[in-house]
Design an enzyme around this catalytic site. Structure first.
Site, PDB file in Angstrom:
ATOM      1  N   ASP A  38       0.808  -1.226   0.000  1.00  0.00           N
ATOM      2  CA  ASP A  38       0.000   0.000   0.000  1.00  0.00           C
ATOM      3  C   ASP A  38       0.841   1.275   0.000  1.00  0.00           C
ATOM      4  OD1 ASP A  38      -2.202  -1.684   0.159  1.00  0.00           O
ATOM      5  OD2 ASP A  38      -2.208  -1.636   2.356  1.00  0.00           O
ATOM      6  N   LYS A  57       2.013   1.984  -5.097  1.00  0.00           N
ATOM      7  CA  LYS A  57       2.545   1.373  -6.340  1.00  0.00           C
ATOM      8  C   LYS A  57       1.618   1.646  -7.523  1.00  0.00           C
ATOM      9  CE  LYS A  57       2.350  -2.610  -4.328  1.00  0.00           C
ATOM     10  NZ  LYS A  57       2.063  -2.173  -2.951  1.00  0.00           N
ATOM     11  N   GLY A  58       0.295   1.478  -7.271  1.00  0.00           N
ATOM     12  CA  GLY A  58      -0.678   1.673  -8.347  1.00  0.00           C
ATOM     13  C   GLY A  58      -0.576   3.074  -8.910  1.00  0.00           C
ATOM     14  N   GLY A 115      -4.595  -4.342  -3.591  1.00  0.00           N
ATOM     15  CA  GLY A 115      -5.545  -3.285  -3.939  1.00  0.00           C
ATOM     16  C   GLY A 115      -4.743  -2.072  -4.352  1.00  0.00           C
ATOM     17  N   HIS A 116      -4.800  -1.726  -5.638  1.00  0.00           N
ATOM     18  CA  HIS A 116      -3.993  -0.626  -6.158  1.00  0.00           C
ATOM     19  C   HIS A 116      -4.924   0.496  -6.608  1.00  0.00           C
ATOM     20  CE1 HIS A 116      -0.485  -3.615  -7.115  1.00  0.00           C
ATOM     21  NE2 HIS A 116      -0.830  -3.586  -5.857  1.00  0.00           N
ATOM     22  N   GLN A 156       1.901  -6.251  -3.145  1.00  0.00           N
ATOM     23  CA  GLN A 156       2.337  -6.292  -1.757  1.00  0.00           C
ATOM     24  C   GLN A 156       3.593  -5.416  -1.590  1.00  0.00           C
ATOM     25  OE1 GLN A 156       1.335  -9.753  -3.146  1.00  0.00           O
ATOM     26  NE2 GLN A 156      -0.574  -8.793  -2.586  1.00  0.00           N
ATOM     27  N   VAL A 173      -7.705  -1.133   0.745  1.00  0.00           N
ATOM     28  CA  VAL A 173      -8.524  -1.085  -0.475  1.00  0.00           C
ATOM     29  C   VAL A 173      -9.294  -2.394  -0.641  1.00  0.00           C
ATOM     30  CG1 VAL A 173      -8.428  -0.767  -2.996  1.00  0.00           C
ATOM     31  CG2 VAL A 173      -6.724   0.320  -1.546  1.00  0.00           C
ATOM     32  N   THR A 174      -8.691  -3.504  -0.208  1.00  0.00           N
ATOM     33  CA  THR A 174      -9.291  -4.813  -0.444  1.00  0.00           C
ATOM     34  C   THR A 174     -10.241  -5.212   0.680  1.00  0.00           C
ATOM     35  OG1 THR A 174      -7.377  -5.472  -1.733  1.00  0.00           O
ATOM     36  CG2 THR A 174      -8.724  -7.255  -0.883  1.00  0.00           C
ATOM     37  N   ILE A 227       4.280  12.236   1.288  1.00  0.00           N
ATOM     38  CA  ILE A 227       5.010  13.219   2.089  1.00  0.00           C
ATOM     39  C   ILE A 227       4.050  14.342   2.519  1.00  0.00           C
ATOM     40  CG2 ILE A 227       5.937  14.361  -0.001  1.00  0.00           C
ATOM     41  CD1 ILE A 227       8.476  14.962   1.737  1.00  0.00           C
ATOM     42  N   GLY A 273       0.509  13.696  -3.358  1.00  0.00           N
ATOM     43  CA  GLY A 273      -0.950  13.559  -3.308  1.00  0.00           C
ATOM     44  C   GLY A 273      -1.360  12.357  -4.122  1.00  0.00           C
TER      45      GLY A 273
HETATM   46  P1  GDP Z   1      -0.672   0.239  -3.535  1.00  0.00           P
HETATM   47  O1  GDP Z   1      -1.254  -1.030  -3.021  1.00  0.00           O
HETATM   48  O2  GDP Z   1       0.792   0.332  -3.280  1.00  0.00           O
HETATM   49  O3  GDP Z   1      -1.006   0.495  -4.985  1.00  0.00           O
HETATM   50  O4  GDP Z   1      -1.340   1.400  -2.680  1.00  0.00           O
HETATM   51  P2  GDP Z   1      -2.902   1.543  -2.278  1.00  0.00           P
HETATM   52  O5  GDP Z   1      -3.641   2.040  -3.446  1.00  0.00           O
HETATM   53  O6  GDP Z   1      -3.382   0.322  -1.589  1.00  0.00           O
HETATM   54  O7  GDP Z   1      -2.802   2.628  -1.145  1.00  0.00           O
HETATM   55  C1  GDP Z   1      -2.212   3.875  -1.370  1.00  0.00           C
HETATM   56  C2  GDP Z   1      -3.237   4.979  -1.062  1.00  0.00           C
HETATM   57  O8  GDP Z   1      -2.586   6.219  -0.969  1.00  0.00           O
HETATM   58  C3  GDP Z   1      -4.296   5.143  -2.138  1.00  0.00           C
HETATM   59  O9  GDP Z   1      -5.481   5.576  -1.550  1.00  0.00           O
HETATM   60  C4  GDP Z   1      -3.706   6.256  -3.017  1.00  0.00           C
HETATM   61  O10 GDP Z   1      -4.710   6.991  -3.706  1.00  0.00           O
HETATM   62  C5  GDP Z   1      -3.029   7.111  -1.994  1.00  0.00           C
HETATM   63  N1  GDP Z   1      -1.820   7.815  -2.413  1.00  0.00           N
HETATM   64  C6  GDP Z   1      -0.861   7.432  -3.299  1.00  0.00           C
HETATM   65  N2  GDP Z   1       0.148   8.329  -3.320  1.00  0.00           N
HETATM   66  C7  GDP Z   1      -0.178   9.293  -2.420  1.00  0.00           C
HETATM   67  C8  GDP Z   1       0.483  10.485  -1.978  1.00  0.00           C
HETATM   68  O11 GDP Z   1       1.594  10.847  -2.387  1.00  0.00           O
HETATM   69  N3  GDP Z   1      -0.187  11.214  -1.027  1.00  0.00           N
HETATM   70  C9  GDP Z   1      -1.379  10.851  -0.519  1.00  0.00           C
HETATM   71  N4  GDP Z   1      -1.954  11.632   0.397  1.00  0.00           N
HETATM   72  N5  GDP Z   1      -2.024   9.734  -0.923  1.00  0.00           N
HETATM   73  C10 GDP Z   1      -1.421   8.975  -1.849  1.00  0.00           C
HETATM   74  P1  IMO Z   2      -0.900  -4.283  -2.136  1.00  0.00           P
HETATM   75  O1  IMO Z   2      -0.470  -4.835  -3.485  1.00  0.00           O
HETATM   76  C1  IMO Z   2      -0.975  -4.626   2.203  1.00  0.00           C
HETATM   77  C2  IMO Z   2      -1.202  -8.675   3.876  1.00  0.00           C
HETATM   78  C3  IMO Z   2      -2.487  -9.105   4.530  1.00  0.00           C
HETATM   79  C4  IMO Z   2      -1.975 -10.129   5.528  1.00  0.00           C
HETATM   80  C5  IMO Z   2      -0.812 -10.782   4.777  1.00  0.00           C
HETATM   81  C6  IMO Z   2      -1.171 -12.091   4.098  1.00  0.00           C
HETATM   82  O2  IMO Z   2      -2.191  -3.562  -2.167  1.00  0.00           O
HETATM   83  O3  IMO Z   2       0.209  -3.495  -1.534  1.00  0.00           O
HETATM   84  P2  IMO Z   2      -2.753 -12.895   2.114  1.00  0.00           P
HETATM   85  O4  IMO Z   2      -4.143 -12.507   1.758  1.00  0.00           O
HETATM   86  O5  IMO Z   2      -1.758 -12.623   1.047  1.00  0.00           O
HETATM   87  O6  IMO Z   2      -2.652 -14.263   2.666  1.00  0.00           O
HETATM   88  O7  IMO Z   2      -2.368 -11.926   3.363  1.00  0.00           O
HETATM   89  O8  IMO Z   2      -0.394  -9.844   3.803  1.00  0.00           O
HETATM   90  N1  IMO Z   2      -1.352  -8.184   2.485  1.00  0.00           N
HETATM   91  C7  IMO Z   2      -1.246  -6.900   2.130  1.00  0.00           C
HETATM   92  N2  IMO Z   2      -1.064  -5.785   2.890  1.00  0.00           N
HETATM   93  N3  IMO Z   2      -1.032  -4.524   0.861  1.00  0.00           N
HETATM   94  C8  IMO Z   2      -1.196  -5.635   0.098  1.00  0.00           C
HETATM   95  O9  IMO Z   2      -1.153  -5.607  -1.255  1.00  0.00           O
HETATM   96  C9  IMO Z   2      -1.347  -6.892   0.732  1.00  0.00           C
HETATM   97  N4  IMO Z   2      -1.539  -8.164   0.289  1.00  0.00           N
HETATM   98  C10 IMO Z   2      -1.523  -8.940   1.370  1.00  0.00           C
HETATM   99  O10 IMO Z   2      -3.123  -8.033   5.170  1.00  0.00           O
HETATM  100  O11 IMO Z   2      -1.431  -9.489   6.647  1.00  0.00           O
HETATM  101 MG    MG Z   3      -2.813  -1.671  -1.760  1.00  0.00          MG
END
Ligand code: GDP
Ligand code: IMO
Ligand code: MG
Length: 408
Positions: free
Chosen positions: A12, A15-16, A39-40, A198, A277-278, A310, A393
């Site tokens: 989280d 990356k997305g 969840g991206h 992840q 997200v998930t 940041i 952001g």
């Molecule tokens: P991922 O799993 O690495 O793709 O990240 P997620 O989408 O699960 O979680 C990142 C969250 O932070 C999402 O809600 C994005 O919209 C948000 N986000 C990404 N970059 C930034 C940033 O630079 N600042 C802020 N405030 N939010 C961000």
């Molecule tokens: P993204 O790609 C954050 C965590 C779960 C749990 C552990 C194992 O959005 O960054 P699983 O379902 O794989 O057996 O869960 O890993 N986890 C994540 N945490 N971001 C993710 O993916 C994750 N995918 C799995 O919360 O602790």
């Molecule tokens: Mg995520």
């Protein structure tokens, strides 16, 4: 050029958002690991897209994407996600390929995933998406792969329930399947982005085992799960937040503590919208952990860091980072390999002055306040790795590229 984007913390990191930002200049975007546990989030022109299985380049109308060999794919989740993005105006036809070596997540795996977690010596807090079971079936050499769907002899070995689950998706999956090695061969010399899932601390080998996921989240996973060999990786971008988050159980040395940090966790969770997200679970929050980030750089050959979130620190008077661990009375910068030792690690914190400025509309690195630059420079020096991209952001355009990427 092949550029790999991985999460450098516990997932989280954004990356997305970063893959979407970079995908504008890419020819092909390949997701190389994980499944619908990921969840991206992408926010572009006010529209939010939440992707679990589909690579982040899909939001552009002309980009080709591949679900790679290292992924485990739940067909029900995939087609429901496709339906959702279609309703959001994305035309995905003829733009998605799936590796014929990727494994399929069957419905029974999800139930089993939750049951196994409740019986574990150390429950992980799995997302319950059947991911661990699918990778176990793969390691046990008894999984079902996308390529198996065109083999009538193999299909005859499936149970009635398995057939009735797969039948509605069969033709569509077969038509999307590809032997990705040769697709990637055609893209040699082109611009290919590899999207991780992840974060490296959730990687099966490099991560905080047993509190990890079961795929390869580390950059090496792009070589196995993305259809290329290791020396074909040109750059590795490690995405990290200006602080740290973790969903689920497991060690987290720099986690905010009410007795030390007051209500900082609630403040950061609300400003940073730190909910999964998930699963929608609140994310655990803590200080940036430089011991862990340096370990991420060492274990993943990270050539450039990408700092996100940041802006979440904009109102803080002061900002702390974890520079060392104190474990059993010893100060160390080595990231321990056992959860037990990590659980005993107390963070040594260094304090920086806050910038007290809204960073969200800043477009150039030079325009950042000096306090923010000092924070970034310290991280670069500590990890011996440049921070090539800074995100202020969640919107695509709230991103600053400091070092040109698609050049040698
Ligand atoms: P991922 O799993 O690495 O793709 O990240 P997620 O989408 O699960 O979680 C990142 C969250 O932070 C999402 O809600 C994005 O919209 C948000 N986000 C990404 N970059 C930034 C940033 O630079 N600042 C802020 N405030 N939010 C961000
Ligand atoms: P993204 O790609 C954050 C965590 C779960 C749990 C552990 C194992 O959005 O960054 P699983 O379902 O794989 O057996 O869960 O890993 N986890 C994540 N945490 N971001 C993710 O993916 C994750 N995918 C799995 O919360 O602790
Ligand atoms: Mg995520």
């Amino acid at each position: 050029m092949n550029i790999v984007v991985i999460g450098a913390q516990w997932g989280d990191e954004g990356k997305g958002k970063i893959v979407d930002y970079l995908a504008e200049d890419a020819d092909l975007i390949v997701r190389f690991s994980g499944g619908a546990n990921a969840g991206h989030t992408i926010v572009s022109n006010g529209e939010t897209y939440k992707l679990h299985l589909i690579p982040s380049g899909i939001v552009y109308p002309d980009k080709q994407v591949v679900l790679g060999t290292g992924m485990v794919i739940d067909p029900e989740a995939l087609f429901s996600e496709l339906e959702t993005i279609e309703k959001q105006g994305i035309n995905w036809s003829n733009r998605i390929r799936i590796s014929d070596r990727a494994h399929i997540v069957m419905p029974a795996y999800k139930q089993l995933d939750r049951e196994m977690d409740s019986k574990r010596r150390n429950p992980i807090g799995t997302t319950g998406r059947g991911i661990g079971v699918a990778y176990s079936m793969k390691a046990n050499r008894d999984g079902i792969r996308i390529g198996d769907l065109s083999d009538s002899n193999f299909l005859d070995t499936l149970s009635k329930e398995e057939r009735s689950f797969l039948d509605p998706y069969m033709d569509k999956l077969v038509s999307m399947s590809v032997n990705m090695t040769y697709l990637l061969e055609k893209h040699k010399g082109g611009k290919v982005l590899f999207e991780g899932a992840q974060g490296i601390l959730l990687d099966l080998d490099v991560g905080t085992y047993p509190f990890v996921s079961s795929g390869y989240s580390a950059s090496a996973g792009a070589a196995l799960g993305g259809g290329i060999g290791p020396t074909d990786i040109d750059k590795v971008l490690g995405v990290f937040k200006a602080y740290s988050t973790r969903v689920g159980n497991g060690p987290f040395p720099s986690e905010f503590l009410a007795e030390r940090d007051g209500n900082l966790e609630d403040v950061i969770r609300e400003i940073g919208r730190e909910y999964g997200v998930t699963t929608g679970r609140p994310r655990r929050c803590g200080y940036l952990d430089l011991v862990a980030l340096r370990y991420a750089c060492l274990t993943n050959s990270i050539t450039s860091l990408v700092m996100t979130h940041i802006d979440v620190y904009d109102d803080m008077d002061e900002i702390k980072v974890c520079t060392d661990y104190e474990i059993d009375g010893e100060i160390t910068r080595e990231f321990p390999s056992t959860a037990a030792k990590l659980n005993r690690a107390k963070p040594v914190l260094k304090t920086f002055k806050g910038w007290k400025t809204d960073l969200s509309s800043i477009k150039e690195y030079d325009k950042l306040p000096q306090e923010a630059k000092t924070y970034i420079q310290y991280i670069e020096e500590y990890t011996s790795t440049p921070a090539g991209i800074i995100s202020v952001g969640y919107e695509r355009k709230q991103t600053m590229m400091r070092i040109p990427l698609w050049t040698e």
